[in-house]
Design a protein around this motif. Sequence first.
Motif, mmCIF file in Angstrom:
data_model
loop_
_atom_site.group_PDB
_atom_site.id
_atom_site.type_symbol
_atom_site.label_atom_id
_atom_site.label_comp_id
_atom_site.label_asym_id
_atom_site.label_seq_id
_atom_site.Cartn_x
_atom_site.Cartn_y
_atom_site.Cartn_z
ATOM 1 N N THR A 413 0.828 -1.217 0.000
ATOM 2 C CA THR A 413 0.000 0.000 0.000
ATOM 3 C C THR A 413 0.862 1.268 0.000
ATOM 4 O O THR A 413 0.323 2.359 -0.053
ATOM 5 C CB THR A 413 -0.927 0.038 1.232
ATOM 6 N N LYS A 414 2.186 1.079 0.091
ATOM 7 C CA LYS A 414 3.134 2.196 0.154
ATOM 8 C C LYS A 414 2.772 3.158 1.298
ATOM 9 O O LYS A 414 2.494 4.349 1.087
ATOM 10 C CB LYS A 414 3.207 2.936 -1.182
ATOM 11 N N PRO A 415 2.782 2.647 2.515
ATOM 12 C CA PRO A 415 2.326 3.465 3.649
ATOM 13 C C PRO A 415 3.322 4.545 4.055
ATOM 14 O O PRO A 415 4.530 4.425 3.844
ATOM 15 C CB PRO A 415 2.191 2.419 4.770
ATOM 16 N N LYS A 416 2.784 5.607 4.645
ATOM 17 C CA LYS A 416 3.628 6.604 5.304
ATOM 18 C C LYS A 416 3.923 6.158 6.733
ATOM 19 O O LYS A 416 5.015 6.382 7.249
ATOM 20 C CB LYS A 416 2.897 7.955 5.335
ATOM 21 N N LEU A 417 2.921 5.529 7.365
ATOM 22 C CA LEU A 417 3.038 5.030 8.729
ATOM 23 C C LEU A 417 2.696 3.543 8.726
ATOM 24 O O LEU A 417 1.600 3.157 8.320
ATOM 25 C CB LEU A 417 2.089 5.783 9.674
ATOM 26 N N LEU A 418 3.624 2.704 9.167
ATOM 27 C CA LEU A 418 3.427 1.261 9.217
ATOM 28 C C LEU A 418 3.398 0.832 10.681
ATOM 29 O O LEU A 418 4.359 1.056 11.427
ATOM 30 C CB LEU A 418 4.563 0.549 8.485
ATOM 31 N N ILE A 419 2.293 0.217 11.093
ATOM 32 C CA ILE A 419 2.124 -0.241 12.474
ATOM 33 C C ILE A 419 2.261 -1.760 12.487
ATOM 34 O O ILE A 419 1.529 -2.464 11.782
ATOM 35 C CB ILE A 419 0.753 0.172 13.034
ATOM 36 N N LEU A 420 3.189 -2.263 13.289
ATOM 37 C CA LEU A 420 3.456 -3.703 13.375
ATOM 38 C C LEU A 420 3.130 -4.180 14.781
ATOM 39 O O LEU A 420 3.797 -3.801 15.744
ATOM 40 C CB LEU A 420 4.927 -3.987 13.058
ATOM 41 N N ASP A 421 2.111 -5.008 14.908
ATOM 42 C CA ASP A 421 1.711 -5.547 16.206
ATOM 43 C C ASP A 421 2.319 -6.940 16.364
ATOM 44 O O ASP A 421 1.942 -7.879 15.673
ATOM 45 C CB ASP A 421 0.187 -5.610 16.314
ATOM 46 N N SER A 422 3.291 -7.076 17.254
ATOM 47 C CA SER A 422 3.991 -8.350 17.503
ATOM 48 C C SER A 422 4.470 -8.970 16.191
ATOM 49 O O SER A 422 4.024 -10.042 15.803
ATOM 50 C CB SER A 422 3.065 -9.319 18.244
ATOM 51 N N PRO A 423 5.398 -8.308 15.494
ATOM 52 C CA PRO A 423 5.742 -8.715 14.131
ATOM 53 C C PRO A 423 6.450 -10.052 14.007
ATOM 54 O O PRO A 423 6.538 -10.597 12.910
ATOM 55 C CB PRO A 423 6.657 -7.581 13.646
ATOM 56 N N THR A 424 6.964 -10.611 15.126
ATOM 57 C CA THR A 424 7.654 -11.899 15.012
ATOM 58 C C THR A 424 7.065 -12.944 15.955
ATOM 59 O O THR A 424 7.739 -13.910 16.312
ATOM 60 C CB THR A 424 9.155 -11.748 15.291
#
Length: 515
Positions: A413-424
């Motif tokens: 989506t080519k974000p300006k803000l990327l939110i990662l909830d528990s990415p691993t």
Amino acid sequence: MNAQLSATNICKTFGGVQALRSVNLSIRKGEVHCLVGENGSGKSTLVNILSGGLVPDSGSIQVGNSEFSSVTARQAISLGIAVIHQDLSLFGTMNVRDNICLPGLVHRKRWIINYRRCDEIASRALERIHADIDLDARVESLSMAAKQQVAIARALALEAHIIFMDEPTTALTSVEVQSLLDTIQKLKASGVSIIFISHKLDEVFSVADRITVFRSGEVVGTYQSDDLDNRRLSALMTGHDVVFGDPEDHVVPEAQPVLEMKNVSAARVRNVNLTVRPGEIVGLSGLLGSGRTETALTLFGLNKLEKGHVFINGKRVSINNPREAIEEGIALVPEDRQEQGLFLDRTLLQNSVASVLKPLSNSLGLINARKEHEIGKEVLTGLKVNTQDLSMLAQSLSGGNQQKVLLGKWVATKPKLLILDSPTVGVDVGSKSQIYDIIRRLAGQGIAILVISDEEEELLAVCNRIAIFVQGTVTTELTGDQLQSGYSQLYRNADKKSDSHARGSRLVNEKGSNS
């Protein structure tokens, strides 16, 4: 010390793929034995064989003085073997008493229920692990930690003396994790053998007597816990050095913030002030119910903003749903990739483009197949997914590769803000290192990133700054030298302050908003 359970030269093949090659394992009485390895290394296959879920192609299983070429699930229970799976396999609509006692009654083919006897069995099992839980409570109303205790008590009621625990801490808070590790020590002291399977190496080292390392279907070796450290264990698991590294600083101090939150209040969020600049990775830390995930849900339009203002690149925005969030350049990678993130029964191509169907479609709703394929290939190649076959189903990938596809789906989506909830979460150490590299690379492209995590190692590996949440608001921010020196102590303090609040809010979280 004599082994309670041994596996000798166990082999297993699935459709021409060698899942286990001459695996040997011994479990001693009253020890905590950890099994570690990357996803697909053979741990779960061996557990399924030892607990009666699979039949090995060759090899033998010894329990006490008895030897078997294979065991059935019923035999395994009779031999004192129990498995507590990651999903716990409890009956949510039944009470605690029935969850603990009925499996034993069914196994022993006792069809008349003596409720007085059930009370005694359930109470005794809970007392063994010092758990104070109402026998009449419905399991679905319990916290995740209490559900864990019910699952352990169920195994004890089945007279298990060998208990496999598969990723038991995935959905627990730090307080609950410590409680579980304390329970494991109590079981060990009573002579129960625990086989603990986890990707979280700090937990492995805190509880293990011995560690068996799996790689590509083989046992690399079994080691005393004291003879290993994180780096050596990671290298044994992957076959190469794994370096998590330090966060790179891509932040331009005078740059306009991508995100500004001013006195934001929403569901279980109060007066949050937070800024994130281009290329900056900001960690959100805190206990379950502290407001971390609720803040993310508010930014993504899933929780209603009640008070305050949100600015994206200096422009005040009103976000009422995820579609509006995406249009403003916000992307959210959720914690639960299987339930909230991916379409497991769809192809990698379909998953990769699921968040960008509108720009790929013409006025008639027809998708541009060429552009669709380009995006799919970009996701698989750019994020180093371990396949280039876009026709594969998402469910066929390992957890680490699924996580990369989920991440790629939102990066598209080519974000300006990327939110990662528990990415691993639930990801092996090799994939974890790769995902950290991807996060740093995205920050290098100028994307502002929020990382929500319970893992200290993770936050320190990727974040330029950490905001600590307590009871719905940011109480402390750490930067620079404070990150390494101050995080652990501040988090422990937040832990103590928020424990009662977290306990009171667990039911709400489990029914929809895991923080």
